[in-house]
Write a protein that holds these residues in place. Sequence first.
Motif, PDB file in Angstrom:
ATOM      1  N   ASN A  30       3.951  35.306  35.300  1.00  0.00           N
ATOM      2  CA  ASN A  30       3.425  34.799  34.174  1.00  0.00           C
ATOM      3  C   ASN A  30       3.795  33.237  34.005  1.00  0.00           C
ATOM      4  OD1 ASN A  30       2.752  37.328  33.462  1.00  0.00           O
ATOM      5  ND2 ASN A  30       4.528  37.819  32.201  1.00  0.00           N
ATOM      6  N   VAL A  31       2.925  32.443  33.570  1.00  0.00           N
ATOM      7  CA  VAL A  31       3.359  31.321  33.130  1.00  0.00           C
ATOM      8  C   VAL A  31       3.359  31.068  31.584  1.00  0.00           C
ATOM      9  CG1 VAL A  31       2.169  28.912  32.928  1.00  0.00           C
ATOM     10  CG2 VAL A  31       1.621  30.318  35.003  1.00  0.00           C
ATOM     11  N   VAL A  32       4.559  30.912  31.485  1.00  0.00           N
ATOM     12  CA  VAL A  32       4.843  30.846  29.768  1.00  0.00           C
ATOM     13  C   VAL A  32       5.060  29.480  29.188  1.00  0.00           C
ATOM     14  CG1 VAL A  32       6.699  31.514  28.165  1.00  0.00           C
ATOM     15  CG2 VAL A  32       6.236  32.905  30.350  1.00  0.00           C
ATOM     16  N   ILE A  33       4.527  29.320  28.242  1.00  0.00           N
ATOM     17  CA  ILE A  33       4.615  27.978  27.390  1.00  0.00           C
ATOM     18  C   ILE A  33       5.410  28.221  26.270  1.00  0.00           C
ATOM     19  CG2 ILE A  33       3.327  26.440  26.268  1.00  0.00           C
ATOM     20  CD1 ILE A  33       2.626  26.418  29.260  1.00  0.00           C
ATOM     21  N   LYS A  34       6.157  27.814  26.340  1.00  0.00           N
ATOM     22  CA  LYS A  34       7.301  27.717  24.886  1.00  0.00           C
ATOM     23  C   LYS A  34       6.497  26.986  23.650  1.00  0.00           C
ATOM     24  CE  LYS A  34      11.482  28.666  27.500  1.00  0.00           C
ATOM     25  NZ  LYS A  34      11.462  29.898  27.008  1.00  0.00           N
ATOM     26  N   ARG A  35       6.750  27.809  22.466  1.00  0.00           N
ATOM     27  CA  ARG A  35       6.279  27.159  21.197  1.00  0.00           C
ATOM     28  C   ARG A  35       7.463  26.901  20.355  1.00  0.00           C
ATOM     29  NH1 ARG A  35       1.199  26.270  22.459  1.00  0.00           N
ATOM     30  NH2 ARG A  35       0.208  27.675  24.013  1.00  0.00           N
ATOM     31  N   GLU A  36       6.863  26.720  19.136  1.00  0.00           N
ATOM     32  CA  GLU A  36       7.935  26.384  17.978  1.00  0.00           C
ATOM     33  C   GLU A  36       8.737  27.510  17.862  1.00  0.00           C
ATOM     34  OE1 GLU A  36       7.078  23.911  14.674  1.00  0.00           O
ATOM     35  OE2 GLU A  36       4.878  23.810  15.536  1.00  0.00           O
ATOM     36  N   LYS A  37       9.900  27.232  17.247  1.00  0.00           N
ATOM     37  CA  LYS A  37      10.926  28.423  17.242  1.00  0.00           C
ATOM     38  C   LYS A  37      10.459  29.582  16.298  1.00  0.00           C
ATOM     39  CE  LYS A  37      14.801  25.355  17.182  1.00  0.00           C
ATOM     40  NZ  LYS A  37      16.166  24.688  16.468  1.00  0.00           N
ATOM     41  N   GLU A  38       9.764  29.447  15.488  1.00  0.00           N
ATOM     42  CA  GLU A  38       9.141  30.530  14.737  1.00  0.00           C
ATOM     43  C   GLU A  38       8.055  31.427  15.621  1.00  0.00           C
ATOM     44  OE1 GLU A  38       8.654  27.277  13.265  1.00  0.00           O
ATOM     45  OE2 GLU A  38      10.677  27.336  12.698  1.00  0.00           O
ATOM     46  N   GLU A  39       7.440  30.509  16.471  1.00  0.00           N
ATOM     47  CA  GLU A  39       6.210  31.315  17.320  1.00  0.00           C
ATOM     48  C   GLU A  39       7.111  31.790  18.659  1.00  0.00           C
ATOM     49  OE1 GLU A  39       2.902  29.126  17.883  1.00  0.00           O
ATOM     50  OE2 GLU A  39       3.414  27.512  16.062  1.00  0.00           O
ATOM     51  N   PRO A  40       6.227  32.971  19.145  1.00  0.00           N
ATOM     52  CA  PRO A  40       6.772  33.529  20.200  1.00  0.00           C
ATOM     53  C   PRO A  40       6.224  32.606  21.408  1.00  0.00           C
ATOM     54  CG  PRO A  40       4.963  34.759  19.490  1.00  0.00           C
ATOM     55  CD  PRO A  40       5.657  33.928  18.374  1.00  0.00           C
ATOM     56  N   ASP A  41       6.962  32.658  22.684  1.00  0.00           N
ATOM     57  CA  ASP A  41       6.577  32.190  23.741  1.00  0.00           C
ATOM     58  C   ASP A  41       5.106  32.727  24.120  1.00  0.00           C
ATOM     59  OD1 ASP A  41       9.008  30.700  23.800  1.00  0.00           O
ATOM     60  OD2 ASP A  41       9.668  31.722  25.444  1.00  0.00           O
ATOM     61  N   GLN A  42       4.276  31.919  24.635  1.00  0.00           N
ATOM     62  CA  GLN A  42       2.899  32.526  25.069  1.00  0.00           C
ATOM     63  C   GLN A  42       2.716  32.614  26.552  1.00  0.00           C
ATOM     64  OE1 GLN A  42      -0.268  29.913  23.484  1.00  0.00           O
ATOM     65  NE2 GLN A  42      -1.859  31.381  23.995  1.00  0.00           N
ATOM     66  N   ILE A  43       2.433  33.673  26.873  1.00  0.00           N
ATOM     67  CA  ILE A  43       1.925  33.701  28.258  1.00  0.00           C
ATOM     68  C   ILE A  43       0.362  33.338  28.387  1.00  0.00           C
ATOM     69  CG2 ILE A  43       1.361  35.332  30.279  1.00  0.00           C
ATOM     70  CD1 ILE A  43       3.512  37.189  28.958  1.00  0.00           C
ATOM     71  N   VAL A  44       0.222  32.133  29.256  1.00  0.00           N
ATOM     72  CA  VAL A  44      -1.065  31.475  29.444  1.00  0.00           C
ATOM     73  C   VAL A  44      -1.735  31.752  30.733  1.00  0.00           C
ATOM     74  CG1 VAL A  44      -0.372  29.888  27.623  1.00  0.00           C
ATOM     75  CG2 VAL A  44      -0.204  29.290  29.950  1.00  0.00           C
ATOM     76  N   SER A  45      -1.219  32.171  31.558  1.00  0.00           N
ATOM     77  CA  SER A  45      -1.828  32.378  32.798  1.00  0.00           C
ATOM     78  C   SER A  45      -0.644  32.805  33.733  1.00  0.00           C
ATOM     79  CB  SER A  45      -2.317  30.985  33.632  1.00  0.00           C
ATOM     80  OG  SER A  45      -2.821  30.957  34.568  1.00  0.00           O
ATOM     81  N   ARG A  46      -1.368  33.209  35.078  1.00  0.00           N
ATOM     82  CA  ARG A  46      -0.395  33.734  36.114  1.00  0.00           C
ATOM     83  C   ARG A  46      -0.324  33.012  37.234  1.00  0.00           C
ATOM     84  NH1 ARG A  46       0.902  39.008  34.876  1.00  0.00           N
ATOM     85  NH2 ARG A  46       0.847  39.713  37.199  1.00  0.00           N
ATOM     86  N   TRP A  47       0.915  32.913  37.939  1.00  0.00           N
ATOM     87  CA  TRP A  47       0.947  32.241  39.138  1.00  0.00           C
ATOM     88  C   TRP A  47       0.306  33.377  40.191  1.00  0.00           C
ATOM     89  CZ3 TRP A  47       2.181  27.340  38.317  1.00  0.00           C
ATOM     90  CH2 TRP A  47       2.927  27.052  37.526  1.00  0.00           C
ATOM     91  N   VAL A  48       0.001  32.747  41.270  1.00  0.00           N
ATOM     92  CA  VAL A  48      -0.506  33.782  42.406  1.00  0.00           C
ATOM     93  C   VAL A  48       0.432  34.644  42.973  1.00  0.00           C
ATOM     94  CG1 VAL A  48      -2.263  32.031  43.064  1.00  0.00           C
ATOM     95  CG2 VAL A  48      -0.148  32.024  44.307  1.00  0.00           C
ATOM     96  N   ASP A  49       2.073  34.474  42.738  1.00  0.00           N
ATOM     97  CA  ASP A  49       2.865  35.260  43.142  1.00  0.00           C
ATOM     98  C   ASP A  49       3.981  35.201  42.275  1.00  0.00           C
ATOM     99  OD1 ASP A  49       4.363  37.149  44.400  1.00  0.00           O
ATOM    100  OD2 ASP A  49       4.021  36.260  46.499  1.00  0.00           O
ATOM    101  N   ASN A  50       4.982  36.094  42.248  1.00  0.00           N
ATOM    102  CA  ASN A  50       6.287  35.667  41.513  1.00  0.00           C
ATOM    103  C   ASN A  50       6.907  34.445  41.861  1.00  0.00           C
ATOM    104  OD1 ASN A  50       5.859  38.351  40.363  1.00  0.00           O
ATOM    105  ND2 ASN A  50       8.074  39.068  41.089  1.00  0.00           N
ATOM    106  N   LEU A  51       7.212  33.689  40.788  1.00  0.00           N
ATOM    107  CA  LEU A  51       7.696  32.272  40.812  1.00  0.00           C
ATOM    108  C   LEU A  51       8.687  32.030  42.091  1.00  0.00           C
ATOM    109  CD1 LEU A  51       7.546  29.423  39.822  1.00  0.00           C
ATOM    110  CD2 LEU A  51       9.077  29.949  37.968  1.00  0.00           C
ATOM    111  N   PRO A  52       9.713  32.861  42.133  1.00  0.00           N
ATOM    112  CA  PRO A  52      10.903  32.568  43.222  1.00  0.00           C
ATOM    113  C   PRO A  52       9.947  32.638  44.765  1.00  0.00           C
ATOM    114  CG  PRO A  52      11.607  33.957  41.643  1.00  0.00           C
ATOM    115  CD  PRO A  52      10.218  33.896  41.119  1.00  0.00           C
ATOM    116  N   LYS A  53       9.068  33.732  44.899  1.00  0.00           N
ATOM    117  CA  LYS A  53       8.313  33.845  46.122  1.00  0.00           C
ATOM    118  C   LYS A  53       7.330  32.699  46.266  1.00  0.00           C
ATOM    119  CE  LYS A  53       8.670  36.950  48.426  1.00  0.00           C
ATOM    120  NZ  LYS A  53       9.685  37.022  49.724  1.00  0.00           N
ATOM    121  N   LEU A  54       6.795  32.125  45.350  1.00  0.00           N
ATOM    122  CA  LEU A  54       5.987  31.129  45.218  1.00  0.00           C
ATOM    123  C   LEU A  54       6.635  29.730  45.922  1.00  0.00           C
ATOM    124  CD1 LEU A  54       2.934  29.914  45.047  1.00  0.00           C
ATOM    125  CD2 LEU A  54       3.496  29.546  42.566  1.00  0.00           C
TER     126      LEU A  54
END
Length: 181
Positions: A30-54
């Motif tokens: 998951n590509v997560v974009i952080k939002r303001e404190k009151e809003e939940p973080d938003q998953i906006v896209s997906r990497w082609v693999d898990n981030l550490p493996k990528l």
Amino acid sequence: IRSVSGIAKNLKGQLVIADPTALIGLDTQNVVIKREKEEPDQIVSRWVDNLPKLAQTRLLQSFENCGFLGKVNRPGDGVTADFQLLIDVRSFQATLTPTSSAEVELTAKILDSAGKVVEGKIFRASQDAGADNVSAIAALDTIFGKLETEIVTWTVTTINNADSDEKETGKDATKDGGKEG
């Protein structure tokens, strides 16, 4: 990266890039974009693999693109490593509000064949993330590319110097009177 100018053309020994580590929140596609404190973080896209493996794959490709094909491998490739590169993904995030920023922080450690830490370093970079999700993802990619170059250069220099330091100070068993058997 395609290549790095000014980098040594030789790597003294075999290097294995271990499977990178990360907290579970970063060990995801998951590509997560952080939002303001009151809003939940938003998953906006997906990497082609898990981030550490990528990260591992991109680092391996960077070493290969710099001319170290066959000198740098993954665990399980059947090589006996003289050195091991450990990577920990500490931060890989973008925030769009209230201020726009993208940040990547990685730690790298080089271990010798005995498992002793030769050197360690924290690599971090940040930049403006732009105004939208696409710009934020591009910023993360740009930052990681910059850190790839720094890690490849640092690793090659450290390994080549460690190999020289070991021989000069007589640390290897054939020069310090160590006995076989």
